[in-house]
Enzyme design. Structure first.
Site, short mmCIF file in Angstrom:
data_model
loop_
_atom_site.label_atom_id
_atom_site.label_comp_id
_atom_site.label_asym_id
_atom_site.label_seq_id
_atom_site.Cartn_x
_atom_site.Cartn_y
_atom_site.Cartn_z
N ARG A 1 21.64 79.30 -26.88
CA ARG A 1 21.79 78.09 -26.04
C ARG A 1 20.86 76.83 -26.60
NH1 ARG A 1 18.34 74.98 -24.20
NH2 ARG A 1 16.82 76.66 -23.44
N PHE B 1 17.12 66.63 -33.67
CA PHE B 1 16.63 65.39 -32.75
C PHE B 1 15.17 65.42 -32.95
CE2 PHE B 1 14.94 63.78 -28.69
CZ PHE B 1 15.81 62.87 -28.27
N LEU C 1 11.71 64.07 -32.06
CA LEU C 1 10.78 63.36 -31.29
C LEU C 1 9.35 63.89 -31.28
CD1 LEU C 1 10.31 61.21 -29.23
CD2 LEU C 1 11.00 62.89 -27.30
N THR C 2 9.32 65.05 -31.21
CA THR C 2 7.87 65.71 -31.16
C THR C 2 7.41 65.80 -32.35
OG1 THR C 2 8.59 67.27 -29.35
CG2 THR C 2 6.76 68.00 -30.87
N GLU D 1 10.86 70.62 -24.09
CA GLU D 1 11.48 69.91 -23.15
C GLU D 1 10.64 69.57 -21.91
OE1 GLU D 1 13.66 68.76 -24.79
OE2 GLU D 1 14.90 70.12 -25.77
N THR E 1 6.37 70.59 -20.80
CA THR E 1 5.50 71.74 -20.24
C THR E 1 5.52 71.77 -18.64
OG1 THR E 1 3.54 70.41 -20.09
CG2 THR E 1 3.97 71.27 -22.46
#
Length: 396
Positions: A102, A141, A143-144, A375, A377
């Site tokens: 997923r 992607f 970002l983190t 996505e 916490t």
């Protein structure tokens, strides 16, 4: 056929009749994804998890693309243009197989593709979206960062102008699909605020070493992104979006899929516990006949049904254009936490067998430990809901 006047037998996996709330087209989408998973994923995923990888990711991406699952809720550019509920049902079935699968679909469609679809130029969309929808190109992607997860506004990745070009330097961490991606959507601080960039992964200075030694999401490829003087043309940047609203709009799409997906993992664990309880005999009868086991099964069934109803409600609101970000946060906060509880209780029903990869329970349980914190916490989603309830921001 049920005899006249006699109620239909109870479906233990749908004891309150949620099936009746779905349309025929929605059931068809769900069934098609379930069949794909049964054919291409379920026979192999325990081995992928044990060995720590996804060796067939490109072939699998093409199969997922052929069914229209990549960017399936987006319009145009080869995307299927399906409803939010359709997408949610797909996420549920994919995560019933494995959270890593997923995640592959979520990162591709709800993060990388959605970012380009929502914020990109016409040229960026035409270059990447049709290939990504078909599974011929894989996206990630960025970002983190190693030191900035819940506070992305403090990111250290920097983009500076050099003539007509951009130069990117920085690091991103815990990036799904990173080392196999053809394109990365990277967010960086600039003199104009945070901006997004479409970065072909073959660009000099870009590398994506695989993160090893994971004990969760093992049937998934997770990487660090390293950007050392990555030079991009001016048109690599998203033209208009500035600040955190760009990446956060994408995260909200991915979080919505998690609301559904977590219930898929929970359903798989519950189904395994239910079947095992009916077959495992102790003291001369199946353990399903004992009160304490029935209490566990009834509790799991109630939480599973509640979570599925919440996901469906949010999906209907999303299709109506009325869902709000704090509602998605509440869905993720509730459903991932409850899914973890279901997996842990299911583990106790299976006893020692609950830790064996011959059954899906421990795999789902360890995967959900990652889903719990990525996505957003549970602490951050708690504060999002708290702000919506009180009007007070308590993030700092």
């Amino acid at each position: 056929m049920t005899a006249p006047g006699r109620p239909a037998p109870v479906d233990p996996l749908d004891p309150i009749g949620i099936e009746d709330l779905l349309g025929s087209d929605e059931k068809a989408v769900r069934d098609a994804v379930r069949q794909l998973c049964a054919r291409l994923i379920d026979p192999y995923v325990a081995t992928w998890f044990e060995e720590g990888g996804l060796p067939s990711i490109r072939d699998l991406a093409k199969e997922l693309g052929s069914l229209g699952l990549l960017g399936m809720h987006l319009q145009g550019y080869g995307c299927a243009g399906m409803s939010a509920v359709d997408y949610g049902l797909a996420c549920l079935e994919l995560e019933a197989s494995d959270s890593g699968i997923r995640s592959l679909v979520s990162v591709q469609g709800s993060l990388a593709m959605f970012a380009i679809w929502k914020h990109g130029t016409k040229e960026q969309k035409q270059e990447w979206l049709p290939r990504m929808a078909a599974g011929e190109a894989i996206g990630c992607f960025g970002l983190t960062e190693p030191d900035h997860g819940s506070d992305p506004g403090a990111m250290r990745t920097r983009a500076r102008r050099d003539g007509d070009d951009w130069i990117l330097d920085g690091r991103k961490m815990w990036i799904t699909n990173g080392s196999v991606a053809d394109v990365a959507v990277v967010w960086a601080n600039t003199d104009e605020g945070i901006r997004g960039f479409v970065v072909p992964t073959g660009t000099p200075g870009f590398s994506a070493p695989v993160i090893k030694h994971k004990l969760s999401l093992r049937a998934s490829i997770t990487s660090e992104l390293v950007l050392d003087g990555v030079r991009l043309p001016a048109d690599a940047a998203f033209p208009e979006v500035r600040g955190l609203r760009g990446p956060l709009s994408c995260l909200n799409e991915a979080r919505y899929g998690i609301v559904w997906g977590a219930m898929g993992a929970a359903r798989s664990a519950f189904a395994a516990a239910l079947e095992y309880a009916g077959q495992r005999t102790q003291f001369g009868r199946p353990i399903a006949a004992f009160q304490l086991t029935q209490a566990k099964l009834a509790g799991m069934a109630a939480e599973l049904a509640t979570g599925q109803l919440l996901a469906l409600h949010l999906g209907r609101r999303k299709d109506a254009g009325t869902v709000r970000p704090h509602e998605i946060s509440m869905g993720k906060l509730n459903n991932v936490g409850k899914a973890l509880e279901i997996c842990r209780v299911a583990r106790t029903v299976l006893g020692a067998n609950g830790i064996s990869l011959e059954f899906p329970v421990i795999r789902h349980m360890t995967n959900l430990e990652s889903v719990l914190t990525y996505e957003g916490t549970p602490e951050m989603h708690t504060l999002v809901v708290g702000q919506a309830l009180t009007g007070h921001a308590a993030f700092r």
